[in-house]
Design a protein around this motif. Structure first.
Motif, mmCIF file in Angstrom:
data_model
loop_
_atom_site.group_PDB
_atom_site.id
_atom_site.type_symbol
_atom_site.label_atom_id
_atom_site.label_comp_id
_atom_site.label_asym_id
_atom_site.label_seq_id
_atom_site.Cartn_x
_atom_site.Cartn_y
_atom_site.Cartn_z
ATOM 1 N N UNK A 260 2.382 2.056 -16.136
ATOM 2 C CA UNK A 260 2.975 3.245 -15.537
ATOM 3 C C UNK A 260 3.162 2.943 -14.060
ATOM 4 N N UNK A 261 4.393 3.053 -13.572
ATOM 5 C CA UNK A 261 4.707 2.750 -12.172
ATOM 6 C C UNK A 261 5.041 4.036 -11.436
ATOM 7 N N UNK A 262 4.584 4.100 -10.203
ATOM 8 C CA UNK A 262 4.918 5.257 -9.363
ATOM 9 C C UNK A 262 5.237 4.754 -7.957
ATOM 10 N N UNK A 263 6.275 5.335 -7.351
ATOM 11 C CA UNK A 263 6.645 4.894 -6.009
ATOM 12 C C UNK A 263 5.577 5.302 -5.001
ATOM 13 N N UNK A 264 5.356 4.412 -4.025
ATOM 14 C CA UNK A 264 4.371 4.706 -2.983
ATOM 15 C C UNK A 264 4.927 4.431 -1.593
#
Length: 175
Positions: free
Chosen positions: A108-112
């Motif tokens: 699961x990727x999330x922008x940071x």
């Protein structure tokens, strides 16, 4: 014992302390460390090195590491996973996404925002943090040590440009 040099395709996603990796280790029977280890094990260097065709998942989280082999996995499966991850990163619209690697691995990727490079500076590069959900296969091992117990690894921010370069290198090593 002499250190044993290990080659083969490897894709690490994460930092030095928190990562998930897909690897297919290859040992060189001519390497002095392999020869010494084989002698100590009472087998030929070729037997000790093995075929070099078994994939494995390695994990490290908060100083605790582990991993498991993926017998029967062919190069096409890790390549497909890497290609899908690369496509999501290349098309990154700034939103979260998931790359499903089947029953054993999901990212699961999330922008940071921006990432910090090795020099500790922010280079303005778009970055993602990942939550890797890893489920070791059920083992025939009667001890049941962590077999089938889901593990979660959280990475810090990783720059998209660096990930894309790593994915290209990984995919090139499988070509």
């Amino acid at each position: 014992m002499s250190p044993v040099a290990v080659g083969g395709p490897a894709l690490f996603i994460g930092t030095d302390t928190d990562y998930v990796a897909l690897v297919r280790p290859e040992l060189d029977p001519a390497d002095p460390g392999v020869r010494q280890a084989a002698e100590q094990a009472g087998v030929t260097p070729e037997e000790f090195a093995g075929a070099g065709d078994t994939w494995a998942v390695l994990i490290e989280h908060d100083g605790e590491g582990g991993g498991f082999e993926l017998p029967g996995v062919r190069d096409t499966e890790p390549a497909d996973f890497a290609e899908r991850l690369r496509a999501e990163l290349a098309a990154a619209t700034g939103g979260p996404f998931t790359v499903d690697g089947g029953a054993l691995l999901r990212l699961d990727a999330r922008p940071v925002g921006t990432a910090t490079d090795a020099g500790g500076t922010g280079g303005g590069a778009e970055a993602y943090a990942f939550t890797a959900h890893v489920t070791p296969p059920d083992a025939d091992d009667p001890s049941g040590d962590d077999a089938g117990t889901p593990l979660t690894v959280e990475t810090g921010p990783l720059p998209v440009a660096g990930l894309l370069a790593d994915l290209d290198t990984f995919l090139g090593s499988l070509a």
